[in-house]
Design a protein around this motif. Structure first.
Motif, short mmCIF file in Angstrom:
data_model
loop_
_atom_site.label_atom_id
_atom_site.label_comp_id
_atom_site.label_asym_id
_atom_site.label_seq_id
_atom_site.Cartn_x
_atom_site.Cartn_y
_atom_site.Cartn_z
N ALA A 327 -4.40 27.58 5.03
CA ALA A 327 -5.34 27.79 4.12
C ALA A 327 -4.87 27.37 2.58
CB ALA A 327 -6.07 29.25 4.10
N TRP A 328 -3.82 27.77 2.04
CA TRP A 328 -3.46 27.46 0.92
C TRP A 328 -3.07 25.91 0.83
CZ3 TRP A 328 -3.66 30.60 -3.34
CH2 TRP A 328 -3.49 31.90 -3.17
N CYS A 329 -2.61 25.39 1.84
CA CYS A 329 -2.16 23.93 1.97
C CYS A 329 -3.60 23.02 1.97
CB CYS A 329 -1.40 23.49 3.10
SG CYS A 329 0.51 24.35 2.88
N LEU A 330 -4.51 23.61 2.35
CA LEU A 330 -5.70 22.70 2.48
C LEU A 330 -6.24 22.74 1.09
CD1 LEU A 330 -7.89 21.29 4.33
CD2 LEU A 330 -9.14 23.55 4.32
N GLU A 331 -6.29 23.66 0.60
CA GLU A 331 -6.98 23.92 -0.96
C GLU A 331 -6.03 22.77 -1.84
OE1 GLU A 331 -8.18 27.07 -4.29
OE2 GLU A 331 -6.01 26.95 -3.66
N GLU A 332 -4.80 23.01 -1.78
CA GLU A 332 -3.77 22.14 -2.53
C GLU A 332 -4.21 20.61 -2.52
OE1 GLU A 332 -0.72 25.79 -2.63
OE2 GLU A 332 -0.20 24.00 -1.18
N ARG A 333 -4.36 20.37 -1.03
CA ARG A 333 -4.46 18.86 -0.85
C ARG A 333 -5.77 18.48 -1.19
NH1 ARG A 333 -3.25 16.73 5.36
NH2 ARG A 333 -3.84 14.49 5.19
N ILE A 334 -6.89 19.21 -0.99
CA ILE A 334 -8.36 18.81 -1.61
C ILE A 334 -8.19 18.77 -3.11
CG2 ILE A 334 -10.66 19.79 -1.66
CD1 ILE A 334 -10.38 21.00 0.98
N LEU A 335 -7.71 19.77 -3.79
CA LEU A 335 -7.54 19.53 -5.12
C LEU A 335 -6.88 18.31 -5.83
CD1 LEU A 335 -7.34 23.33 -6.00
CD2 LEU A 335 -9.34 21.99 -6.25
N SER A 336 -5.79 17.80 -4.99
CA SER A 336 -4.90 16.91 -5.38
C SER A 336 -5.54 15.55 -5.49
CB SER A 336 -3.55 16.74 -4.65
OG SER A 336 -3.08 18.02 -4.73
N PRO A 337 -5.51 14.64 -6.44
CA PRO A 337 -6.04 13.41 -6.38
C PRO A 337 -5.26 12.42 -5.83
CG PRO A 337 -5.49 13.90 -8.52
CD PRO A 337 -5.22 15.11 -7.82
N ARG A 338 -4.04 12.38 -5.74
CA ARG A 338 -2.91 11.77 -5.04
C ARG A 338 -1.98 12.61 -4.28
NH1 ARG A 338 -4.34 9.66 -9.75
NH2 ARG A 338 -2.95 11.30 -10.81
N CYS A 339 -1.64 12.31 -2.96
CA CYS A 339 -0.80 13.15 -2.10
C CYS A 339 0.23 11.98 -1.53
CB CYS A 339 -1.20 13.80 -0.99
SG CYS A 339 -2.49 15.22 -1.64
N LEU A 340 1.41 12.20 -1.40
CA LEU A 340 2.58 11.72 -0.56
C LEU A 340 2.78 12.63 0.54
CD1 LEU A 340 4.04 9.07 -0.74
CD2 LEU A 340 5.92 10.11 -1.99
N LEU A 341 2.38 12.19 1.50
CA LEU A 341 2.45 12.88 2.92
C LEU A 341 3.72 12.68 3.71
CD1 LEU A 341 -1.39 12.37 3.82
CD2 LEU A 341 -0.56 14.36 2.70
N PHE A 342 4.73 13.82 3.74
CA PHE A 342 5.87 13.55 4.58
C PHE A 342 5.43 14.13 6.03
CE2 PHE A 342 7.42 12.68 0.60
CZ PHE A 342 8.57 11.93 0.68
N CYS A 343 4.86 13.27 6.95
CA CYS A 343 4.49 13.63 8.29
C CYS A 343 5.55 13.75 9.06
CB CYS A 343 3.40 12.99 9.02
SG CYS A 343 2.24 12.79 7.85
N SER A 344 5.74 14.27 10.32
CA SER A 344 6.80 14.62 11.34
C SER A 344 7.29 13.06 11.89
CB SER A 344 6.34 15.11 12.38
OG SER A 344 5.30 14.85 13.25
N HIS A 345 6.46 12.09 11.64
CA HIS A 345 6.37 10.78 12.31
C HIS A 345 6.48 9.54 11.03
CE1 HIS A 345 2.46 10.68 11.48
NE2 HIS A 345 2.22 9.30 11.86
N ALA A 346 6.05 9.86 10.04
CA ALA A 346 5.76 8.82 9.09
C ALA A 346 5.68 9.21 7.51
CB ALA A 346 4.74 7.89 9.33
N VAL A 347 5.81 8.59 6.55
CA VAL A 347 5.37 8.87 5.35
C VAL A 347 3.89 8.21 5.09
CG1 VAL A 347 6.11 8.98 2.84
CG2 VAL A 347 7.99 9.02 4.51
N GLN A 348 3.07 8.88 4.39
CA GLN A 348 1.69 8.32 4.28
C GLN A 348 1.24 8.62 2.72
OE1 GLN A 348 -0.82 10.07 7.16
NE2 GLN A 348 -0.08 8.89 9.08
N TYR A 349 0.14 8.04 2.54
CA TYR A 349 -0.28 8.00 1.16
C TYR A 349 -1.77 8.28 1.22
CZ TYR A 349 -1.26 7.29 -3.99
OH TYR A 349 -1.65 7.20 -5.22
N GLU A 350 -2.17 9.30 0.24
CA GLU A 350 -3.48 9.66 0.32
C GLU A 350 -4.24 9.79 -1.22
OE1 GLU A 350 -5.05 12.70 3.14
OE2 GLU A 350 -5.00 13.89 1.41
N CYS A 351 -5.39 9.41 -1.33
CA CYS A 351 -5.82 9.36 -2.84
C CYS A 351 -7.52 9.35 -2.31
CB CYS A 351 -5.54 8.16 -3.57
SG CYS A 351 -5.93 6.59 -3.04
N LEU A 352 -8.27 9.23 -3.36
CA LEU A 352 -9.61 9.31 -3.37
C LEU A 352 -10.46 8.07 -2.77
CD1 LEU A 352 -9.39 11.42 -5.54
CD2 LEU A 352 -11.44 10.94 -6.41
#
Length: 548
Positions: A327-352
Motif C-alpha cells: 500500500a505505501w509503495c502504491l501511494e508513493e508511485r502514484i504521487l511521483s511524477p517520475r520513477c526509475l523502476l528497478f524491476c527483477s528483469h529490467a530497468v524501466q522509466y515511468e512518468c505522466l
C-alpha cells in the motif's frame, strides 16, 4: 557500427548443415523478405546437436510439441520445419512449427546495440538492473527526454524534506537537517522493508548520524539507492527509515503528513520493484528471472553477417514485482511524477507521459502501472465533473488490493492521495476515507471476500474497515438513491491532520424503510454496507431515521 563477434564465431553458432541450409545467403534472405512460410528439413538426430544452437532449439522446443517426443524418436529420423519471420512496428518475430504439431512456437528477435544486425532488428534486449555505465546513460537520457514532455512537470529545485541523506560521497553518507530556505534537487526511495531495520534513525542516534552513518548500518537496498542518486548527479536522497525518527510518534505523524510534497516534488523516485527485503538490494540481476537467449546468425539484407538473440514468447519467468502489492509503495508511485523502476528483469522509466524500458526496448513491458497524479481521463465521460470521481474510484480499487504490515495504516498510507483530491474538491469533507459530496452513493461500496479487521481502524461504513478489493455498487447504475445524510463525522488521532489515523466514526441517515426479502443467491458474493438502498423500489418516504 561493428559486429560484436568475428565471422568465425558467428558461423560456429550453428553446425555446417544448418549454415548451408537455413542460414545460407539465399535461404535466409528468402525467409527475411517473404511473408510465406519456408520449409526446412532437419538433419538426422543421430548427429550431435550440442554444438549447434539452432539444432538444440529444435530439439528442446519443436519436438516437445509433436506427438512423438525426441526421447522416443528414431535417431536417424529427420523432420520438416516451417519457418517464418513476422515483422511489424513492434519488431521482429520468428515463428516455427512442424506439420505434426498443433503448437506454433514464437520467438522475440532482438539485437545488441553494437551488432551490425541492429540496423535491421529494432528490438533491443532490456537493460538489466546492474550498476553499469550503460544503465545510468539510458536513465539520464530518459530524464532528459521527459523534460520535453508537455504533460510532465518541469524539473526544478524544490524545498528539501526536513531531513535527507547526503550522497555526495557514497562511502561517507550522513544525515542532513535541511535549510528551509534552500532549494535543491533530491530523490526519493520507494521500497519494501520486508524485515526489521535495527539501525534506523531514532532520537538516540540522530546526532551521530548527522556526522556519519557507517556503511554497515545501511541496508543494501538503501545503499543501492545512494549509488543511483550519486550516479544521476543528485546530492540528496530521502528514505523514510533514516529521515524520520522512528521512535517518536509525533515526528512520524508530522513527516507522514508531508509525504505528498516529498514525493510529488522530488527530482525522481527510485522504486525497488523486485526487492522483497531491504537487505537484498536491487542493483543486480534477480535470480528468479530467467533470461537465456538463443544466439543465432543473422544475414543482413545489405551483405554483412551479424547475430540475433531469440527469446521464447510467453514462457519466460514473469518478473517479480514486490512493491506492486504494498500500500505505501502504491501511494508513493502514484504521487511521483517520475520513477526509475528497478524491476527483477529490467530497468524501466515511468512518468505522466510514458512507461518504457530505459533503452526503449519493447520487451516484457507487463507492468500494470498505476494512474499518475494529476489524473488523466481513463474512461469517456460526458460530464467533466465525473472524471475526478472515476479516477478516485480506480485508484481506490487498486489501493485496496494492496497489503499493509500494520493494519492501522490503512488510511494513513492513503493520506497523500486523499490530500491531492481534496485540492480538486475543496468544498467537500473527507471523512474516514469517503467524500461527503459523493454521499450517499459513496456509501454503496462493495467488497468480494473482504475481511473486517478486529482491531478498530475505521467505522463499519468506511471501506477502510475491510481488507480486500472494493468497488462502487452496481446499484448506483440501476437505481436512484433516495435518502438524506444528517450527520457524518470521525475522530482523529492527530487533530488538525484530516488524513491521520481514525479513532471513531458516526453516520446518521434519514430514509424510508419497507419490508423486503434479501436474495442470498443473487447477492451472496456482494456485501453492501448499506443494504436498505438496494430495495428502494416503490419508495415511500417517511419520517424515520437510522443510525449505523
Amino acid at each position: 557500427m561493428e559486429s560484436q563477434e568475428p565471422f568465425s564465431e558467428i558461423k560456429n553458432l550453428v553446425c555446417d548443415y544448418c549454415w548451408d541450409t537455413v542460414f545460407s545467403t539465399e535461404s535466409f534472405r528468402t525467409i527475411c523478405t517473404t511473408s510465406a512460410e519456408q520449409a526446412y528439413t532437419t538433419r538426422p538426430w543421430i548427429e550431435s546437436a550440442q554444438k549447434c544452437n539452432f539444432c538444440r532449439l529444435l530439439r528442446q522446443d519443436l519436438l516437445a510439441g509433436t506427438n512423438k517426443p525426441f526421447s522416443l524418436s528414431a535417431p536417424e529420423e529427420a523432420f520438416v520445419v516451417h519457418l517464418r519471420f513476422m515483422r511489424d512496428d513492434k519488431g521482429l518475430e520468428l515463428r516455427m512449427h512442424t506439420p505434426t504439431s498443433l503448437v506454433r512456437h514464437g520467438y522475440i528477435v532482438c539485437a545488441a546495440e553494437d551488432d551490425v544486425s541492429a540496423l535491421h532488428i529494432i528490438t533491443r534486449e532490456v537493460v538489466p538492473p546492474k550498476n553499469t555505465n550503460l544503465c545510468f546513460f539510458h536513465a539520464l537520457k530518459c530524464i532528459k527526454d521527459c523534460a520535453r514532455h508537455d504533460k510532465c512537470p518541469e524539473l526544478v529545485p524544490a524545498v528539501l524534506p526536513t531531513r535527507v541523506l547526503d550522497c555526495s560521497d557514497p562511502a561517507q553518507v550522513r544525515l542532513v537537517i535541511s535549510d528551509p530556505a534552500a532549494r535543491e534537487y533530491y530523490t526519493t526511495l520507494s521500497y519494501v522493508w520486508g524485515e526489521d531495520q535495527p539501525y534506523r534513525t531514532t532520537a538516540g542516534n540522530i546526532n551521530v548520524y548527522s556526522t556519519l552513518i557507517e556503511e554497515r548500518f545501511i541496508p543494501k537496498t538503501v545503499q543501492d539507492a545512494i549509488i543511483v542518486t550519486h550516479e544521476l548527479g543528485i546530492r540528496y536522497l530521502w528514505v523514510d527509515s533514516f529521515c524520520i525518527m522512528q521512535d517518536l510518534d509525533e515526528d512520524k505523524a508530522q513527516e507522514i503528513a508531508k509525504i505528498r510534497a516529498y514525493y510529488s516534488q522530488s527530482f525522481l523516485t527510485i522504486v525497488a520493484v523486485g526487492t522483497e527485503h531491504v537487505s537484498d538490494g536491487f542493483l543486480h540481476e534477480h535470480p528468479k528471472w530467467s533470461r537465456n537467449p538463443i544466439l543465432l546468425p543473422f544475414r543482413c539484407p545489405d551483405g554483412p553477417i551479424g547475430s540475433m538473440r531469440l527469446y521464447k514468447q510467453f514462457e519466460e519467468v514473469l518478473p517479480h514485482k514486490a512493491t506492486e502489492a504494498r500500500a505505501w509503495c502504491l501511494e508513493e508511485r502514484i504521487l511521483s511524477p517520475r520513477c526509475l523502476l528497478f524491476c527483477s528483469h529490467a530497468v524501466q522509466y515511468e512518468c505522466l507521459t510514458t512507461h518504457t524500458n530505459i533503452n526503449g526496448s519493447s520487451m516484457w513491458l507487463w507492468s500494470n502501472f498505476p494512474m499518475k497524479l494529476p489524473v488523466v481521463a481513463t474512461v469517456p465521460v460526458s460530464d467533466p465533473s465525473e472524471l475526478n470521481k472515476a479516477s478516485w474510484n480506480r485508484i481506490l480499487a487498486d489501493y485496496t488490493l494492496c497489503k499493509l504490515t500494520k493494519s492501522k495504516d490503512k488510511l494513513v498510507a492513503f493520506a497523500g492521495i486523499a490530500e491531492f483530491f481534496h485540492g480538486l474538491w475543496p468544498e467537500s469533507r473527507y471523512v474516514a476515507g469517503l467524500w461527503t459530496h459523493l454521499f450517499p452513493e459513496a456509501l454503496l461500496w462493495t467488497t468480494i471476500e473482504g475481511v473486517a479487521q478486529t482491531r478498530y481502524r475505521a467505522p463499519s461504513w468506511s471501506w477502510a474497515a475491510i481488507d480486500g478489493e472494493i468497488g462502487a455498487s452496481i446499484i448506483i447504475q440501476a437505481r436512484r438513491v433516495l435518502c438524506d445524510v444528517k450527520r457524518c463525522e470521525n475522530g482523529l488521532k492527530w487533530e488538525g491532520n484530516l488524513y491521520s489515523e481514525v479513532t471513531s466514526g458516526l453516520l446518521v441517515i434519514e430514509t424510508g424503510i419497507m419490508p423486503a426479502i434479501w436474495n442470498t443467491v443473487r447477492f451472496q458474493s456482494i456485501r453492501s454496507k448499506v443494504v436498505i438502498f438496494s430495495v428502494l423500489i416503490n419508495f415511500r418516504k417517511s419520517e424515520k431515521s437510522k443510525e449505523k
